[in-house]
Write a protein that holds these residues in place. Structure first.
Motif, mmCIF file in Angstrom:
data_model
loop_
_atom_site.group_PDB
_atom_site.id
_atom_site.type_symbol
_atom_site.label_atom_id
_atom_site.label_comp_id
_atom_site.label_asym_id
_atom_site.label_seq_id
_atom_site.Cartn_x
_atom_site.Cartn_y
_atom_site.Cartn_z
ATOM 1 N N GLY A 150 45.145 48.509 48.759
ATOM 2 C CA GLY A 150 44.016 47.862 48.877
ATOM 3 C C GLY A 150 42.991 47.880 47.922
ATOM 4 O O GLY A 150 42.957 48.795 46.973
ATOM 5 N N SER A 185 39.457 44.504 53.812
ATOM 6 C CA SER A 185 40.749 44.582 54.797
ATOM 7 C C SER A 185 40.473 43.397 55.978
ATOM 8 O O SER A 185 41.229 43.164 56.310
ATOM 9 C CB SER A 185 40.566 46.102 55.540
ATOM 10 N N LEU A 225 42.972 40.815 55.016
ATOM 11 C CA LEU A 225 44.252 40.924 54.906
ATOM 12 C C LEU A 225 44.447 41.067 56.610
ATOM 13 O O LEU A 225 45.634 40.928 57.236
ATOM 14 C CB LEU A 225 44.784 42.239 54.292
ATOM 15 N N TYR A 285 39.496 36.455 49.505
ATOM 16 C CA TYR A 285 40.496 36.566 50.506
ATOM 17 C C TYR A 285 40.287 36.026 51.730
ATOM 18 O O TYR A 285 41.368 35.781 52.332
ATOM 19 C CB TYR A 285 41.110 37.877 50.307
ATOM 20 N N THR A 337 43.281 33.395 52.820
ATOM 21 C CA THR A 337 43.789 33.672 54.144
ATOM 22 C C THR A 337 43.603 32.608 55.083
ATOM 23 O O THR A 337 44.584 31.960 55.778
ATOM 24 C CB THR A 337 43.281 34.958 54.865
ATOM 25 N N HIS A 342 49.480 43.511 44.577
ATOM 26 C CA HIS A 342 49.508 44.474 45.546
ATOM 27 C C HIS A 342 49.230 43.776 46.839
ATOM 28 O O HIS A 342 49.513 44.206 47.951
ATOM 29 C CB HIS A 342 48.707 45.771 45.464
ATOM 30 N N LYS A 343 48.622 42.750 46.787
ATOM 31 C CA LYS A 343 48.101 41.922 47.769
ATOM 32 C C LYS A 343 49.174 40.765 48.249
ATOM 33 O O LYS A 343 49.555 40.183 49.350
ATOM 34 C CB LYS A 343 46.791 41.041 47.920
ATOM 35 N N SER A 351 52.206 40.621 50.922
ATOM 36 C CA SER A 351 51.631 40.406 52.414
ATOM 37 C C SER A 351 51.646 38.976 52.822
ATOM 38 O O SER A 351 51.795 38.373 53.644
ATOM 39 C CB SER A 351 50.346 40.984 52.525
ATOM 40 N N TYR A 352 51.064 38.294 51.686
ATOM 41 C CA TYR A 352 51.192 36.841 51.703
ATOM 42 C C TYR A 352 52.335 36.123 51.920
ATOM 43 O O TYR A 352 52.891 35.341 52.612
ATOM 44 C CB TYR A 352 50.199 36.147 50.725
ATOM 45 N N HIS A 370 56.457 47.084 47.987
ATOM 46 C CA HIS A 370 55.177 46.443 48.840
ATOM 47 C C HIS A 370 55.789 45.749 50.100
ATOM 48 O O HIS A 370 56.502 45.113 49.931
ATOM 49 C CB HIS A 370 54.394 45.760 47.842
ATOM 50 N N SER A 374 48.490 46.856 53.894
ATOM 51 C CA SER A 374 47.051 47.296 54.491
ATOM 52 C C SER A 374 46.822 47.909 55.414
ATOM 53 O O SER A 374 45.747 48.949 55.498
ATOM 54 C CB SER A 374 46.365 45.926 54.582
#
Length: 466
Positions: free
Chosen positions: A19, A34, A37, A114, A118, A136-137, A140-141, A420, A425
């Motif tokens: 993160g 955080s 996420l 973010y 989000t 790195h994010k 997650s999406y 990943h 997160s």
């Protein structure tokens, strides 16, 4: 924009393993976001992701136009700081090449980026045509919002060989579908103080392994009174960097992997450094910068973007730094890792996805444009052909004539690929607590990592690596 502002702001694109954690760059410095996420997890419809960040969806929107068709219309991009400035600059060139198109780049700032992304993904409205998302994010999406991004595979799939595998892994799902293009990357090496190494009689080229590094630290401290490196007192990122160097992150094959031999080696190394009083603990980005400037520690194992901070904020130390590859865990092992990097993706909400893709590929799959963003904005390219630009072989006066970027260009091709997931997160927060127990309370690395693995398994529903 001044060089100082340019380099300082660039670093907000650089993210860590688990993160966006301090220490890290930018005017507001690397902060924990955080909340963004966490919001993604709350808004998700039960998707837990897969090996590379989610299974995606067979219903994901695709590009359907003809690749050679004339482009027209407006596209809007969300980004921040020098990334936004780079796109504003090149957007004008794109418009000239494609009359009838308009590119609007909106600098939304990093602090709330973010949260906005989000919310827009969860609501299915309110987003632009193109988003900047850190590498790195992105998984997650992809995992939590499987229909929110355009499947670019039909156009982008053929570009795979022109990007490092480690970067490409972050923009694809388990089925190999492509949902973004990599932009910049963060190959890691060891920055060191030439004067302090010379005073201690240490040859930086002899630091082949981390054992060599620890031994050199003891010698250096005895000779100079200086520590070996600076770590953040609250939000360590070094552990994740060491883990990626060994080819893994928090998960392997979808299973929790923070109690593996590689993880224990990494955390034990950090404990050895602390136990030998070779670590200077500082608070956040400001502490790292001021501590480095004041010579509190002789090395900084970090990414290529650190060059911007050194040259902009420590110009008075020109000639006193050098760069060598990271020490390996075993002789002949990997000598780099990654810290940072970003991507561009097209949202399913786009009313003009063909022009959006054209602009995205114009920026990121063009050697000259990628090289220009390195020269002008300090964005280290993920597009491998750009690394052949003469810029990377130029001797750098700041490093006493060493062509430092040439070293990073070579390392960028060798960054270990890691997995990943949509749960990175959650895992990163738990790992941070575990690492702090070792750094500040002397806890046993193996014990805290096994405890962390159990906590992550409970929080994510994933099984630990057996």
């Amino acid at each position: 924009m001044s060089a100082e502002t340019r380099h300082e702001k660039h670093h907000q694109l650089a993210g860590g393993q688990g993160g966006f954690r301090t220490p890290g760059p930018g005017p507001s410095r690397r902060r924990i976001l955080s909340a963004g996420l966490a919001g993604a997890a709350l808004l998700a419809t039960g998707a837990t992701g897969c090996a590379t960040g989610g299974g995606g969806s067979p219903d994901a929107k695709r590009l359907t136009g003809s690749p050679g068709a004339a482009l027209a219309g407006k596209v809007t991009v969300w980004s921040w700081d020098v990334a936004a400035k780079a796109m504003q600059r090149l957007g004008k060139t794109f418009q000239q090449a494609h009359p009838g198109t308009t590119v609007e780049v909106v600098d939304i700032g990093y602090d709330n980026a973010y949260d906005k992304i989000t919310v827009g993904l969860g609501a299915g409205s309110g987003l632009p045509d193109i988003l900047t998302v850190e590498g790195h994010k992105l998984p997650s999406y992809i995992g939590n919002f499987p229909n929110a991004l355009v499947d670019l595979t039909s156009r982008a799939g053929s570009l795979k060989s022109q990007f490092p595998e480690s970067s490409w892994h972050t923009v694809t799902d388990a089925k190999g579908r492509v949902f973004a293009l990599p932009w910049d990357s963060g190959p890691c090496a060891l920055f060191y103080r030439r004067d302090q190494f010379q005073q201690a009689g240490i040859d930086p080229a002899a630091l082949a392994t981390w054992d060599d590094y620890v031994t050199a630290g003891t010698t250096l401290k005895a000779a100079t009174g200086r520590k070996l490196l600076i770590l953040d007192s609250k939000q360590d990122t070094f552990f994740g960097q060491l883990l990626q160097q060994q080819g893994q992150s928090w998960f392997v094959d979808g299973k929790v992997a923070v109690a593996t031999p590689a993880a224990e080696r990494a955390l034990t190394l950090i404990k050895h450094l602390v136990d030998r009083d070779l670590v200077d603990f500082e608070n956040g980005w400001d502490g790292l910068v001021s501590g480095t400037h004041d010579g509190k520690a002789a090395t900084t194992p970090t990414a290529a973007w650190w060059d911007g901070t050194l040259t902009a904020e420590m110009a008075d130390l020109s000639g006193k730094f050098g760069v060598v590859p990271l020490p390996a865990f075993t002789p002949g092992g990997a000598r780099t890792s990654n810290s940072g990097g970003s991507t561009l993706c097209v949202t399913a909400q786009s009313g003009n996805p063909e022009t959006a893709w054209a602009f995205l590929s114009f920026l990121l799959a063009d050697k000259a444009n990628q090289a220009s963003m390195m020269r002008d904005e300090g964005l280290f390219p993920a597009f491998l052909p750009a690394l052949d630009d003469p810029y990377f072989t130029q001797p750098a006066p700041y490093y006493a004539g060493q062509p430092a970027m040439q070293l990073f260009a070579g390392l960028a091709r060798a960054i270990p690929t890691v997995e990943h997931t949509a749960d990175d997160s959650k895992a990163g927060d738990i790992v941070t607590t575990a690492v702090n127990e070792v750094l500040h309370n002397g806890a046993d690395p193996g014990t805290v990592l096994r405890s962390a693995a159990r906590q992550i398994a409970t929080a994510t529903g994933r099984q630990p690596v057996s």
